[in-house]
Design an enzyme around this catalytic site. Structure first.
Site, PDB file in Angstrom:
ATOM      1  N   HIS A  44       0.846  -1.189   0.000  1.00 27.09           N
ATOM      2  CA  HIS A  44       0.000   0.000   0.000  1.00 27.09           C
ATOM      3  C   HIS A  44       0.890   1.251   0.000  1.00 27.09           C
ATOM      4  CE1 HIS A  44      -3.822  -2.197   1.656  1.00 27.09           C
ATOM      5  NE2 HIS A  44      -3.301  -2.758   0.573  1.00 27.09           N
ATOM      6  N   GLU A  69       1.116   3.816   1.882  1.00 25.81           N
ATOM      7  CA  GLU A  69       1.714   4.216   3.159  1.00 25.81           C
ATOM      8  C   GLU A  69       2.974   3.388   3.447  1.00 25.81           C
ATOM      9  OE1 GLU A  69      -1.363   3.362   2.486  1.00 25.81           O
ATOM     10  OE2 GLU A  69      -2.838   4.184   3.883  1.00 25.81           O
ATOM     11  N   CYS A 120      -2.421  -0.788   7.435  1.00 24.03           N
ATOM     12  CA  CYS A 120      -1.555   0.393   7.345  1.00 24.03           C
ATOM     13  C   CYS A 120      -1.634   1.219   8.628  1.00 24.03           C
ATOM     14  CB  CYS A 120      -1.953   1.253   6.153  1.00 24.03           C
ATOM     15  SG  CYS A 120      -1.585   0.443   4.602  1.00 24.03           S
ATOM     16  N   ALA A 177     -20.968   5.974 -41.736  1.00 16.42           N
ATOM     17  CA  ALA A 177     -21.563   6.523 -42.958  1.00 16.42           C
ATOM     18  C   ALA A 177     -22.769   5.674 -43.370  1.00 16.42           C
ATOM     19  CB  ALA A 177     -20.515   6.540 -44.073  1.00 16.42           C
ATOM     20  N   SER A 219     -17.096   3.002 -40.997  1.00 15.85           N
ATOM     21  CA  SER A 219     -16.919   3.898 -39.846  1.00 15.85           C
ATOM     22  C   SER A 219     -15.453   4.058 -39.449  1.00 15.85           C
ATOM     23  CB  SER A 219     -17.712   3.376 -38.642  1.00 15.85           C
ATOM     24  OG  SER A 219     -17.206   2.138 -38.235  1.00 15.85           O
ATOM     25  N   ASP A 276     -17.229  -4.412 -36.739  1.00 15.31           N
ATOM     26  CA  ASP A 276     -15.869  -3.836 -36.785  1.00 15.31           C
ATOM     27  C   ASP A 276     -14.766  -4.826 -36.406  1.00 15.31           C
ATOM     28  OD1 ASP A 276     -17.179  -1.522 -37.346  1.00 15.31           O
ATOM     29  OD2 ASP A 276     -16.972  -0.650 -35.343  1.00 15.31           O
ATOM     30  N   LEU A 329      -9.885  -4.233 -28.935  1.00 15.12           N
ATOM     31  CA  LEU A 329     -10.220  -3.710 -27.606  1.00 15.12           C
ATOM     32  C   LEU A 329      -9.086  -3.829 -26.588  1.00 15.12           C
ATOM     33  CD1 LEU A 329     -13.924  -4.964 -27.244  1.00 15.12           C
ATOM     34  CD2 LEU A 329     -13.130  -2.741 -28.044  1.00 15.12           C
ATOM     35  N   GLU A 344     -17.827   1.012 -24.785  1.00 14.32           N
ATOM     36  CA  GLU A 344     -17.379   1.543 -26.081  1.00 14.32           C
ATOM     37  C   GLU A 344     -18.403   1.322 -27.176  1.00 14.32           C
ATOM     38  OE1 GLU A 344     -13.484   1.633 -27.393  1.00 14.32           O
ATOM     39  OE2 GLU A 344     -12.563   1.170 -25.476  1.00 14.32           O
TER      40      GLU A 344
HETATM   41  N1  LIG Z   1     -18.759   5.614 -33.323  1.00 16.94           N
HETATM   42  C1  LIG Z   1     -18.622   4.867 -32.265  1.00 16.94           C
HETATM   43  O1  LIG Z   1     -18.194   5.326 -31.208  1.00 16.94           O
HETATM   44  C2  LIG Z   1     -18.968   3.432 -32.362  1.00 16.94           C
HETATM   45  C3  LIG Z   1     -18.617   2.568 -31.327  1.00 16.94           C
HETATM   46  C4  LIG Z   1     -18.969   1.239 -31.431  1.00 16.94           C
HETATM   47  C5  LIG Z   1     -19.669   0.821 -32.554  1.00 16.94           C
HETATM   48  N2  LIG Z   1     -19.972   1.696 -33.535  1.00 16.94           N
HETATM   49  C6  LIG Z   1     -20.724   1.251 -34.718  1.00 16.94           C
HETATM   50  O2  LIG Z   1     -21.954   0.737 -34.266  1.00 16.94           O
HETATM   51  C7  LIG Z   1     -22.423  -0.218 -35.203  1.00 16.94           C
HETATM   52  C8  LIG Z   1     -22.998  -1.390 -34.455  1.00 16.94           C
HETATM   53  O3  LIG Z   1     -24.128  -0.906 -33.760  1.00 16.94           O
HETATM   54  P1  LIG Z   1     -25.045  -1.803 -32.848  1.00 16.94           P
HETATM   55  O4  LIG Z   1     -25.971  -0.863 -32.157  1.00 16.94           O
HETATM   56  O5  LIG Z   1     -25.602  -2.939 -33.624  1.00 16.94           O
HETATM   57  O6  LIG Z   1     -23.956  -2.448 -31.876  1.00 16.94           O
HETATM   58  P2  LIG Z   1     -23.868  -2.727 -30.340  1.00 16.94           P
HETATM   59  O7  LIG Z   1     -24.609  -1.727 -29.533  1.00 16.94           O
HETATM   60  O8  LIG Z   1     -22.434  -2.927 -30.067  1.00 16.94           O
HETATM   61  O9  LIG Z   1     -24.565  -4.136 -30.182  1.00 16.94           O
HETATM   62  C9  LIG Z   1     -25.942  -4.216 -30.052  1.00 16.94           C
HETATM   63  C10 LIG Z   1     -26.296  -5.649 -29.768  1.00 16.94           C
HETATM   64  O10 LIG Z   1     -25.913  -5.998 -28.441  1.00 16.94           O
HETATM   65  C11 LIG Z   1     -26.716  -7.074 -28.028  1.00 16.94           C
HETATM   66  N3  LIG Z   1     -27.264  -6.866 -26.702  1.00 16.94           N
HETATM   67  C12 LIG Z   1     -27.310  -7.809 -25.739  1.00 16.94           C
HETATM   68  N4  LIG Z   1     -27.923  -7.350 -24.661  1.00 16.94           N
HETATM   69  C13 LIG Z   1     -28.287  -6.077 -24.935  1.00 16.94           C
HETATM   70  C14 LIG Z   1     -28.990  -5.101 -24.195  1.00 16.94           C
HETATM   71  N5  LIG Z   1     -29.424  -5.325 -22.929  1.00 16.94           N
HETATM   72  N6  LIG Z   1     -29.218  -3.909 -24.772  1.00 16.94           N
HETATM   73  C15 LIG Z   1     -28.783  -3.649 -26.024  1.00 16.94           C
HETATM   74  N7  LIG Z   1     -28.115  -4.541 -26.773  1.00 16.94           N
HETATM   75  C16 LIG Z   1     -27.872  -5.767 -26.242  1.00 16.94           C
HETATM   76  C17 LIG Z   1     -27.861  -7.184 -29.021  1.00 16.94           C
HETATM   77  O11 LIG Z   1     -27.597  -8.278 -29.894  1.00 16.94           O
HETATM   78  P3  LIG Z   1     -28.128  -9.726 -29.438  1.00 16.94           P
HETATM   79  O12 LIG Z   1     -29.601  -9.580 -29.303  1.00 16.94           O
HETATM   80  O13 LIG Z   1     -27.695 -10.638 -30.495  1.00 16.94           O
HETATM   81  O14 LIG Z   1     -27.482 -10.019 -28.150  1.00 16.94           O
HETATM   82  C18 LIG Z   1     -27.757  -5.884 -29.807  1.00 16.94           C
HETATM   83  O15 LIG Z   1     -28.223  -5.988 -31.120  1.00 16.94           O
HETATM   84  C19 LIG Z   1     -21.252  -0.553 -36.079  1.00 16.94           C
HETATM   85  O16 LIG Z   1     -21.461   0.003 -37.347  1.00 16.94           O
HETATM   86  C20 LIG Z   1     -20.081   0.108 -35.422  1.00 16.94           C
HETATM   87  O17 LIG Z   1     -19.142   0.568 -36.352  1.00 16.94           O
HETATM   88  C21 LIG Z   1     -19.644   2.984 -33.457  1.00 16.94           C
END
Ligand SMILES: NC(=O)c1ccc[n+]([C@@H]2O[C@H](COP(=O)([O-])OP(=O)(O)OC[C@H]3O[C@@H](n4cnc5c(N)ncnc54)[C@H](OP(=O)(O)O)[C@@H]3O)[C@@H](O)[C@H]2O)c1
Length: 353
Positions: free
Chosen positions: A54, A56, A88, A166, A171, A203, A207, A282
């Site tokens: 820790h 201290e 501590c 887009a 993206s 994507d 991570l 994220e």
């Molecule tokens: N610009 C940015 O910061 C950023 C960051 C990340 C992603 N993106 C873009 O986002 C796009 C993907 O979007 P997305 O909305 O499909 O992805 P997401 O939010 O990562 O995934 C959504 C999926 O998560 C699962 N999920 C499980 N439990 C959930 C809950 N309680 N609530 C919501 N979702 C849950 C669901 O699929 P299941 O039902 O199969 O479990 C849902 O379809 C991509 O084009 C990526 O490039 C952008």
């Protein structure tokens, strides 16, 4: 060396504590500065990793005999229990420290009591010096300990018109390399990085923290979590590459919410049980919307690129808002330019009722 004030020593202790961000969980970050009887700095320390000494103890080891009659300035109440290391509070008493100055009391029921032990041993204890500064330096851990689930930071990247991709779905990369490096630094301060399976399918992100100049991996990687109700994460997805620990959190394992998705409260409780105190969410837009709708986001960090798309998915989907009076209001706490992009940090305002 010139003597320093207790206030100045606490400022330094808070700086030291920050060096442990991202590597101490399930423990807090803590910094300590030891002053001798004349107010000169004779020891400095911070808690670097769980199981390690820790703050201290590090500072006491540096100070040796010079700790006797001195003052320990510490960001968090010294622990009073024997875990992987001894209490501590006892170490400070045994070293003959005359005064202990603490910024924030320890909310952890297991470790608290250090101040009382010190006082009982005749040590003068002062609480509350630079408390709000120390509190914000340790906000994730303190929040998680007080309420029992991790602190959640939602990070996203978008164009100035709020698009996360887009119209054709492309993206990579919306923001600049400087902003992406900044995200790596943010990742390095948390215990887990969480995405929805939609992001993995679109994507295939890694991570991991790759913030070192040569592109190599950071020493301690956050746990990678894919929220994936039906287990659709491909076997060859990069999150499964072994570069860091990964948890594919399915509804079967965690439990299902009312809409059949993974139950987000159960998910956070399970992460807390695994020692996770700070989470970086994220995305993507759908999972972020579900977290926000459930009131589970503590901080928003948006990277805004000076670009316009005019079409394409929004940075946030279905956050439970249909009318302007239900908007999730934020308080902006920081705006910083990162390369050509803006990083905006904001805190959701507490809602009534
Ligand atoms: N610009 C940015 O910061 C950023 C960051 C990340 C992603 N993106 C873009 O986002 C796009 C993907 O979007 P997305 O909305 O499909 O992805 P997401 O939010 O990562 O995934 C959504 C999926 O998560 C699962 N999920 C499980 N439990 C959930 C809950 N309680 N609530 C919501 N979702 C849950 C669901 O699929 P299941 O039902 O199969 O479990 C849902 O379809 C991509 O084009 C990526 O490039 C952008």
């Amino acid at each position: 060396m010139a003597s320093v004030s207790v206030d100045e020593a606490m400022r330094r202790a808070i700086e030291l504590a920050a060096r442990g961000l991202g590597t101490t969980s399930p423990n807090p970050v803590v910094g300590c500065v030891l002053l001798d009887a004349d107010g000169e700095v004779v020891g400095e320390g911070f808690h670097a990793y769980a199981g390690g000494p820790h703050a201290e103890i590090v500072a006491l080891a540096q100070a040796g005999q010079r700790a006797k009659g001195g003052t320990a300035v510490v960001t968090l109440e010294p622990c009073d229990h024997t875990g992987r290391t001894g209490p501590c509070s006892t170490a400070l008493v045994q070293a003959g420290v005359a005064r202990v100055v603490i910024a924030v009391p320890d909310p952890n029921p297991v470790a608290t009591g250090g101040a009382a032990t010190l006082r009982a041993a005749g040590v003068r204890v002062d609480l509350g010096v630079r408390a709000s500064e120390a509190e914000s330096g340790n906000v994730a851990w303190l929040t998680a300990m007080r309420r029992g689930w991790p602190y959640v930071i939602w990070k996203y990247a978008a164009t100035l018109d709020g698009r996360s991709a887009a119209a054709d779905g492309t993206s990579m990369w919306i923001t600049s390399e400087a902003a992406r490096m900044d995200v790596h630094a943010l990742r390095a301060t948390v215990d887990a990085v969480v995405v929805g399976v939609g992001t993995v399918l679109a994507d295939d992100p890694r991570l991991t923290v790759r913030n070192l100049r040569d592109g190599s991996l950071a020493i301690q990687q956050p746990l990678r979590v894919v929220v994936d109700s039906a287990g659709r994460t491909p076997l060859d997805a990069q999150v499964r590459d072994g570069a860091a620990r990964t948890w594919i959190a399915t509804a079967a394992e965690v439990g299902a919410g009312p809409d059949g998705g993974v139950d987000l409260f159960a998910l956070l409780a399970a992460l807390h049980g695994r020692g996770v105190r700070a989470v970086l969410l994220e995305g993507g837009p759908r999972l972020a919307g579900a977290f926000l709708a459930a009131g589970l986001v503590d901080r928003v960090v948006g990277y805004l690129a000076p670009r316009l798309l005019g079409a394409g998915p929004a940075a946030l989907v279905d956050a439970g808002v249909t009318t302007i009076t239900d908007a999730i209001d934020l308080e902006i706490t920081d705006v910083t330019q990162v390369g050509p992009d803006l990083r905006i940090t904001a805190l959701p305002r507490k809602r009534e009722g």
